[in-house]
Write a protein that holds these residues in place. Structure first.
Motif, PDB file in Angstrom:
ATOM      1  N   CYS A 110      54.020 -52.758  80.132  1.00 40.96           N
ATOM      2  CA  CYS A 110      52.723 -52.191  79.781  1.00 40.96           C
ATOM      3  C   CYS A 110      52.391 -52.613  78.358  1.00 40.96           C
ATOM      4  O   CYS A 110      53.190 -53.263  77.673  1.00 40.96           O
ATOM      5  CB  CYS A 110      52.712 -50.672  79.919  1.00 40.96           C
ATOM      6  SG  CYS A 110      53.681 -49.799  78.656  1.00 40.96           S
ATOM      7  N   GLN A 111      51.211 -52.221  77.905  1.00 41.14           N
ATOM      8  CA  GLN A 111      50.795 -52.512  76.539  1.00 41.14           C
ATOM      9  C   GLN A 111      50.421 -51.220  75.818  1.00 41.14           C
ATOM     10  O   GLN A 111      50.107 -50.207  76.447  1.00 41.14           O
ATOM     11  CB  GLN A 111      49.610 -53.471  76.527  1.00 41.14           C
ATOM     12  CG  GLN A 111      49.908 -54.836  77.123  1.00 41.14           C
ATOM     13  CD  GLN A 111      48.762 -55.799  76.916  1.00 41.14           C
ATOM     14  OE1 GLN A 111      48.306 -56.034  75.789  1.00 41.14           O
ATOM     15  NE2 GLN A 111      48.272 -56.377  78.001  1.00 41.14           N
ATOM     16  N   VAL A 112      50.452 -51.288  74.507  1.00 45.56           N
ATOM     17  CA  VAL A 112      50.074 -50.167  73.660  1.00 45.56           C
ATOM     18  C   VAL A 112      49.153 -50.697  72.568  1.00 45.56           C
ATOM     19  O   VAL A 112      49.545 -51.584  71.806  1.00 45.56           O
ATOM     20  CB  VAL A 112      51.299 -49.503  72.999  1.00 45.56           C
ATOM     21  CG1 VAL A 112      50.860 -48.273  72.200  1.00 45.56           C
ATOM     22  CG2 VAL A 112      52.348 -49.129  74.040  1.00 45.56           C
ATOM     23  N   TRP A 113      47.929 -50.185  72.522  1.00 45.51           N
ATOM     24  CA  TRP A 113      46.994 -50.535  71.452  1.00 45.51           C
ATOM     25  C   TRP A 113      46.682 -49.248  70.688  1.00 45.51           C
ATOM     26  O   TRP A 113      46.141 -48.297  71.253  1.00 45.51           O
ATOM     27  CB  TRP A 113      45.700 -51.127  72.001  1.00 45.51           C
ATOM     28  CG  TRP A 113      45.848 -52.482  72.638  1.00 45.51           C
ATOM     29  CD1 TRP A 113      46.992 -53.091  73.060  1.00 45.51           C
ATOM     30  CD2 TRP A 113      44.780 -53.388  72.947  1.00 45.51           C
ATOM     31  NE1 TRP A 113      46.730 -54.310  73.601  1.00 45.51           N
ATOM     32  CE2 TRP A 113      45.378 -54.542  73.553  1.00 45.51           C
ATOM     33  CE3 TRP A 113      43.404 -53.362  72.783  1.00 45.51           C
ATOM     34  CZ2 TRP A 113      44.619 -55.630  73.977  1.00 45.51           C
ATOM     35  CZ3 TRP A 113      42.654 -54.451  73.212  1.00 45.51           C
ATOM     36  CH2 TRP A 113      43.261 -55.576  73.793  1.00 45.51           C
ATOM     37  N   ALA A 114      47.034 -49.230  69.420  1.00 43.80           N
ATOM     38  CA  ALA A 114      46.753 -48.072  68.561  1.00 43.80           C
ATOM     39  C   ALA A 114      45.676 -48.458  67.555  1.00 43.80           C
ATOM     40  O   ALA A 114      45.694 -49.563  67.013  1.00 43.80           O
ATOM     41  CB  ALA A 114      48.023 -47.627  67.849  1.00 43.80           C
ATOM     42  N   SER A 115      44.750 -47.540  67.308  1.00 40.91           N
ATOM     43  CA  SER A 115      43.612 -47.871  66.446  1.00 40.91           C
ATOM     44  C   SER A 115      43.247 -46.714  65.528  1.00 40.91           C
ATOM     45  O   SER A 115      43.573 -45.556  65.799  1.00 40.91           O
ATOM     46  CB  SER A 115      42.396 -48.244  67.305  1.00 40.91           C
ATOM     47  OG  SER A 115      42.011 -47.162  68.146  1.00 40.91           O
ATOM     48  N   ASN A 116      42.545 -47.065  64.430  1.00 37.08           N
ATOM     49  CA  ASN A 116      42.075 -46.051  63.492  1.00 37.08           C
ATOM     50  C   ASN A 116      40.767 -45.418  63.943  1.00 37.08           C
ATOM     51  O   ASN A 116      40.184 -44.611  63.220  1.00 37.08           O
ATOM     52  CB  ASN A 116      41.905 -46.657  62.098  1.00 37.08           C
ATOM     53  CG  ASN A 116      40.768 -47.680  62.034  1.00 37.08           C
ATOM     54  OD1 ASN A 116      40.414 -48.286  63.051  1.00 37.08           O
ATOM     55  ND2 ASN A 116      40.199 -47.882  60.855  1.00 37.08           N
ATOM     56  N   PHE A 117      40.289 -45.770  65.126  1.00 38.64           N
ATOM     57  CA  PHE A 117      39.034 -45.238  65.653  1.00 38.64           C
ATOM     58  C   PHE A 117      39.256 -44.753  67.087  1.00 38.64           C
ATOM     59  O   PHE A 117      40.205 -45.156  67.755  1.00 38.64           O
ATOM     60  CB  PHE A 117      37.928 -46.297  65.636  1.00 38.64           C
ATOM     61  CG  PHE A 117      38.276 -47.551  66.409  1.00 38.64           C
ATOM     62  CD1 PHE A 117      37.998 -47.662  67.765  1.00 38.64           C
ATOM     63  CD2 PHE A 117      38.907 -48.617  65.773  1.00 38.64           C
ATOM     64  CE1 PHE A 117      38.336 -48.803  68.479  1.00 38.64           C
ATOM     65  CE2 PHE A 117      39.243 -49.769  66.476  1.00 38.64           C
ATOM     66  CZ  PHE A 117      38.953 -49.861  67.836  1.00 38.64           C
ATOM     67  N   MET A 118      38.353 -43.896  67.548  1.00 41.02           N
ATOM     68  CA  MET A 118      38.380 -43.429  68.941  1.00 41.02           C
ATOM     69  C   MET A 118      37.599 -44.415  69.804  1.00 41.02           C
ATOM     70  O   MET A 118      36.408 -44.617  69.584  1.00 41.02           O
ATOM     71  CB  MET A 118      37.748 -42.041  69.045  1.00 41.02           C
ATOM     72  CG  MET A 118      38.641 -40.903  68.619  1.00 41.02           C
ATOM     73  SD  MET A 118      39.715 -40.325  69.956  1.00 41.02           S
ATOM     74  CE  MET A 118      38.568 -39.335  70.914  1.00 41.02           C
ATOM     75  N   PRO A 119      38.229 -45.043  70.798  1.00 39.54           N
ATOM     76  CA  PRO A 119      37.496 -45.943  71.690  1.00 39.54           C
ATOM     77  C   PRO A 119      36.464 -45.184  72.527  1.00 39.54           C
ATOM     78  O   PRO A 119      36.457 -43.956  72.584  1.00 39.54           O
ATOM     79  CB  PRO A 119      38.603 -46.526  72.577  1.00 39.54           C
ATOM     80  CG  PRO A 119      39.869 -46.313  71.810  1.00 39.54           C
ATOM     81  CD  PRO A 119      39.666 -45.037  71.057  1.00 39.54           C
ATOM     82  N   ASN A 120      35.605 -45.941  73.193  1.00 39.19           N
ATOM     83  CA  ASN A 120      34.473 -45.342  73.917  1.00 39.19           C
ATOM     84  C   ASN A 120      34.901 -44.323  74.977  1.00 39.19           C
ATOM     85  O   ASN A 120      34.375 -43.201  75.017  1.00 39.19           O
ATOM     86  CB  ASN A 120      33.635 -46.441  74.589  1.00 39.19           C
ATOM     87  CG  ASN A 120      32.933 -47.330  73.595  1.00 39.19           C
ATOM     88  OD1 ASN A 120      32.812 -46.999  72.420  1.00 39.19           O
ATOM     89  ND2 ASN A 120      32.469 -48.480  74.054  1.00 39.19           N
ATOM     90  N   GLU A 121      35.822 -44.708  75.868  1.00 36.73           N
ATOM     91  CA  GLU A 121      36.172 -43.843  76.991  1.00 36.73           C
ATOM     92  C   GLU A 121      36.762 -42.504  76.534  1.00 36.73           C
ATOM     93  O   GLU A 121      36.302 -41.444  76.974  1.00 36.73           O
ATOM     94  CB  GLU A 121      37.142 -44.566  77.933  1.00 36.73           C
ATOM     95  CG  GLU A 121      36.513 -45.713  78.707  1.00 36.73           C
ATOM     96  CD  GLU A 121      35.486 -45.236  79.719  1.00 36.73           C
ATOM     97  OE1 GLU A 121      35.835 -44.379  80.548  1.00 36.73           O
ATOM     98  OE2 GLU A 121      34.336 -45.712  79.660  1.00 36.73           O
ATOM     99  N   PRO A 122      37.773 -42.486  75.674  1.00 39.96           N
ATOM    100  CA  PRO A 122      38.280 -41.186  75.218  1.00 39.96           C
ATOM    101  C   PRO A 122      37.263 -40.411  74.390  1.00 39.96           C
ATOM    102  O   PRO A 122      37.267 -39.175  74.412  1.00 39.96           O
ATOM    103  CB  PRO A 122      39.523 -41.542  74.404  1.00 39.96           C
ATOM    104  CG  PRO A 122      39.413 -42.986  74.094  1.00 39.96           C
ATOM    105  CD  PRO A 122      38.625 -43.600  75.194  1.00 39.96           C
ATOM    106  N   GLN A 123      36.378 -41.108  73.670  1.00 36.05           N
ATOM    107  CA  GLN A 123      35.358 -40.407  72.897  1.00 36.05           C
ATOM    108  C   GLN A 123      34.402 -39.664  73.820  1.00 36.05           C
ATOM    109  O   GLN A 123      34.029 -38.519  73.563  1.00 36.05           O
ATOM    110  CB  GLN A 123      34.581 -41.394  72.023  1.00 36.05           C
ATOM    111  CG  GLN A 123      33.526 -40.735  71.139  1.00 36.05           C
ATOM    112  CD  GLN A 123      34.126 -39.782  70.120  1.00 36.05           C
ATOM    113  OE1 GLN A 123      34.821 -40.218  69.204  1.00 36.05           O
ATOM    114  NE2 GLN A 123      33.885 -38.490  70.281  1.00 36.05           N
ATOM    115  N   ILE A 124      34.008 -40.316  74.911  1.00 36.81           N
ATOM    116  CA  ILE A 124      33.134 -39.672  75.899  1.00 36.81           C
ATOM    117  C   ILE A 124      33.833 -38.466  76.525  1.00 36.81           C
ATOM    118  O   ILE A 124      33.246 -37.387  76.680  1.00 36.81           O
ATOM    119  CB  ILE A 124      32.725 -40.685  76.982  1.00 36.81           C
ATOM    120  CG1 ILE A 124      31.789 -41.744  76.390  1.00 36.81           C
ATOM    121  CG2 ILE A 124      32.055 -39.985  78.166  1.00 36.81           C
ATOM    122  CD1 ILE A 124      31.539 -42.926  77.300  1.00 36.81           C
TER     123      ILE A 124
END
Length: 356
Positions: A169-183
């Motif tokens: 699998c992959q793991v992408w961590a970010s300093n922002f909330m992506p669209n889907e989880p934000q919705i």
């Protein structure tokens, strides 16, 4: 006398409260004649270990690094990351609201599930799947201390764009909330403010009572075809016994039960068309980073499985035309899809073949 509504016969739209979206259900279309492909996918012979495969133990990756001789899970930094931890300059103001840009910082990792290339999650031992779950929780702890969102996801199968058959699998961590989880954050927050109960806690309770869309279940988990499912055999994996914000919150018993239900669900997927069932899946839980100290009671941990197959191992559902320009549409109702999956054997078709 007016004809009464039958969800398995009459077109209707269903509302997705997690995303504030609708999906068109057209079950009468299942009656149309079909002359397309229905054959099985050709079985591909995958070697257990390939020294040229960059995900295998002891193999050399593109950056020259050599993998350890790992015997369980293996996590490493993606050699071609979409997000970098540093180095990108700030976009700065654009001067007009139609042309906004913000800084994007993060990290991308790859996690191998198992040292063998010729195995998938439904064919692994429960203890091996439990090791995957434990590693997922460790990742949320480590990256979640720094990043606002940690997205764990698996693309399985070439049809989903997976270029390497080795289980990973992959793991992408970010300093922002992506669209889907934000919705989802917005709609779960709104639901909790209005009803005083987390949306998915209430939903799991009602699905457990109705038993119309359950595929597999145990003491701690439910796997259902959501009422608002978009993909033909889409499923959602939900805690059934309590409110859980993140993977890190799972007890040892809940992790064992999760390994059990993942194996059973993915076995049924493979058994549907007797093929290694392709899908994209991922976990959504409460935000991390600075959000660890915020009130996220409206969240409930859950996983989504989005498989594209529709009629056979070689016939997939395409999201085109009306779906891209208007709203998603499906022919098979969620209840019909759940019944098909639920009634499949719990033993993997390859293991049944071995026994016979």
């Amino acid at each position: 006398m007016a004809e009464s509504f039958d969800a398995k016969e009459h077109q209707h739209v269903r509302f997705n409260p997690l995303k504030g979206e609708w999906v068109l259900v057209s079950p009468h279309r299942l009656k149309r004649p079909w002359s397309g492909q229905v054959e099985k996918a050709a079985e591909v012979s995958i070697p257990r270990h390939d020294p040229k495969n960059p995900l295998c133990p002891r193999a050399t990756r593109a950056n020259g690094k050599v993998n350890p001789d790992y015997s369980s899970t293996f996590l490493f930094e993606n050699d071609f990351p979409a997000l970098l931890q540093e180095g990108a300059p700030q976009p700065g103001p654009s001067g007009h609201p139609l042309f906004r840009a913000e800084s994007a910082v993060g990290t991308c990792q790859v996690m191998c599930f198992h040292p063998w290339s010729d195995i998938t999650l439904p064919l692994m031992e429960p203890s091996d799947i439990r090791a995957v779950i434990d590693k997922w929780a460790d990742i949320i702890t480590d990256l979640g201390a720094k990043y606002r969102w940690v997205q764990i996801f698996e693309n399985k199968g070439a049809v989903m764009g997976c270029s390497n058959p080795h289980p990973h699998c992959q793991v992408w961590a970010s300093n922002f909330m992506p669209n889907e989880p934000q919705i989802k954050d917005t709609h779960q927050r709104q639901y909790y403010a209005e009803h005083k109960v987390p949306l998915l806690v209430e939903y799991a309770r009602m699905e457990a009572e109705k038993k119309e869309r359950i595929v597999v279940e145990n003491e701690h988990w439910l796997a259902v075809v959501p009422y608002w499912a978009t993909w033909p055999y889409e499923t959602m994996l939900l805690p059934r016994s309590r409110h859980i914000l993140r993977l890190t919150d799972l007890t040892p018993e809940e992790r064992d039960a999760l390994a059990d239900i993942m194996k059973r669900l993915l076995t049924k997927y493979d058994n549907l068309f007797e093929t290694s069932f392709p899908y994209s899946m991922g976990w959504h839980g409460a935000p991390t980073g600075e959000s660890l100290t915020e009130d996220n009671f409206h969240w409930q941990l859950h996983a989504m499985y989005y498989p594209p197959l529709l009629r056979s191992a070689t016939v997939k559902k395409f999201m085109v035309g009306y779906e891209m320009l208007a709203l998603p549409q499906r022919d098979l109702t969620a209840e019909q899809a759940a019944e098909k999956l639920h009634n499949l054997p719990d033993m993997h078709y390859k293991q049944r073949s071995d026994q016979s």
